[in-house]
Design a protein around this motif. Sequence first.
Motif, mmCIF file in Angstrom:
data_model
loop_
_atom_site.group_PDB
_atom_site.id
_atom_site.type_symbol
_atom_site.label_atom_id
_atom_site.label_comp_id
_atom_site.label_asym_id
_atom_site.label_seq_id
_atom_site.Cartn_x
_atom_site.Cartn_y
_atom_site.Cartn_z
ATOM 1 N N UNK A 1 0.830 -1.211 0.000
ATOM 2 C CA UNK A 1 0.000 0.000 0.000
ATOM 3 C C UNK A 1 0.858 1.252 0.000
ATOM 4 N N UNK A 2 1.915 1.199 0.798
ATOM 5 C CA UNK A 2 2.801 2.346 0.878
ATOM 6 C C UNK A 2 3.443 2.614 -0.487
ATOM 7 N N UNK A 3 3.859 1.544 -1.136
ATOM 8 C CA UNK A 3 4.484 1.695 -2.451
ATOM 9 C C UNK A 3 3.471 2.216 -3.479
ATOM 10 N N UNK A 4 2.242 1.730 -3.399
ATOM 11 C CA UNK A 4 1.248 2.102 -4.407
ATOM 12 C C UNK A 4 0.647 3.481 -4.149
ATOM 13 N N UNK A 5 0.475 3.842 -2.883
ATOM 14 C CA UNK A 5 -0.265 5.073 -2.570
ATOM 15 C C UNK A 5 0.604 6.198 -2.012
ATOM 16 N N UNK A 6 1.829 5.878 -1.579
ATOM 17 C CA UNK A 6 2.714 6.943 -1.123
ATOM 18 C C UNK A 6 2.538 7.328 0.326
ATOM 19 N N UNK A 7 1.861 8.414 0.610
ATOM 20 C CA UNK A 7 1.838 8.979 1.965
ATOM 21 C C UNK A 7 0.652 8.579 2.818
ATOM 22 N N UNK A 8 0.649 9.139 4.009
ATOM 23 C CA UNK A 8 -0.345 8.806 5.030
ATOM 24 C C UNK A 8 -1.798 8.888 4.543
ATOM 25 N N UNK A 9 -2.172 10.062 4.042
ATOM 26 C CA UNK A 9 -3.579 10.228 3.669
ATOM 27 C C UNK A 9 -3.979 9.325 2.523
ATOM 28 N N UNK A 10 -3.101 9.215 1.531
ATOM 29 C CA UNK A 10 -3.421 8.362 0.387
ATOM 30 C C UNK A 10 -3.551 6.903 0.785
ATOM 31 N N UNK A 11 -2.666 6.454 1.667
ATOM 32 C CA UNK A 11 -2.741 5.060 2.110
ATOM 33 C C UNK A 11 -4.063 4.830 2.845
ATOM 34 N N UNK A 12 -4.392 5.735 3.747
ATOM 35 C CA UNK A 12 -5.626 5.556 4.531
ATOM 36 C C UNK A 12 -6.869 5.592 3.647
ATOM 37 N N UNK A 13 -6.884 6.549 2.721
ATOM 38 C CA UNK A 13 -8.039 6.651 1.823
ATOM 39 C C UNK A 13 -8.094 5.419 0.911
ATOM 40 N N UNK A 14 -6.915 4.963 0.469
ATOM 41 C CA UNK A 14 -6.857 3.779 -0.388
ATOM 42 C C UNK A 14 -7.401 2.550 0.320
ATOM 43 N N UNK A 15 -7.021 2.381 1.583
ATOM 44 C CA UNK A 15 -7.507 1.241 2.363
ATOM 45 C C UNK A 15 -9.015 1.328 2.550
#
Length: 110
Positions: free
Chosen positions: A43-57
Motif C-alpha cells: 500500500x505504501x508503495x502504491x499510494x505513497x503517503x499517510x492520507x493516500x494510504x488511509x483513503x486507499x484502504x
Amino acid sequence: MVRMFILWCAILLSLNATDAYDKNCVKCHASLPISLEKIFMQYLAAYGGKNNVKVGLDHYFRYPAKDISVMPSEFLNKYGVYYHYKNNDNELKKAIDIYWEKYKVIGRLK
Ligand code: HEC
C-alpha cells in the motif's frame, strides 16, 4: 483526582484503540500466507503517503475489486476478493489508523 480520571480515560481509550485492529484484523489475517506487514508495504508503495494510504484502504474495504487490489492475482483467485466493510464505520476507521501507526516506521526505514 481529576488528573487520575484523565489518565484513566487516556488508558481506556488507548486500550480500546488497540482492540479495533487486534480484534478485527489480526486473527483472520494470521491464517493467510501474505502478512499484514507485507500488504502494508504494498500500500505504501502504491499510494505513497499517510492520507493516500488511509483513503486507499478505506476505499478498498468498501469497494473491493480485483483490478484495484494490491494482492497478486493467484492470491485473489484462491481467497477471493474480501469485503472488509462490515457495517461498522467507526471500528474500521480506528483499525486503519492503528494499522498505519503500527507499520509506518518500518515503511520509512526501507
Ligand atoms: C475474515 C477475514 C478477514 C478479516 C477479518 C480482515 N481481512 Fe483483510 N483480507 C482478507 C482477505 C481474504 C484478503 C485478500 C482478498 C482481498 O484483497 O480482497 C484481505 C486483504 C486485505 C488487504 C489488501 C487489500 C487489497 O488491496 O487487496 C488489506 C490492506 C487488509 N486485508 C487489511 C485488513 C485490515 C486492516 C483488517 C481489519 C480491519 C482486515 N484486513 C480484516 C481477509 C480478512
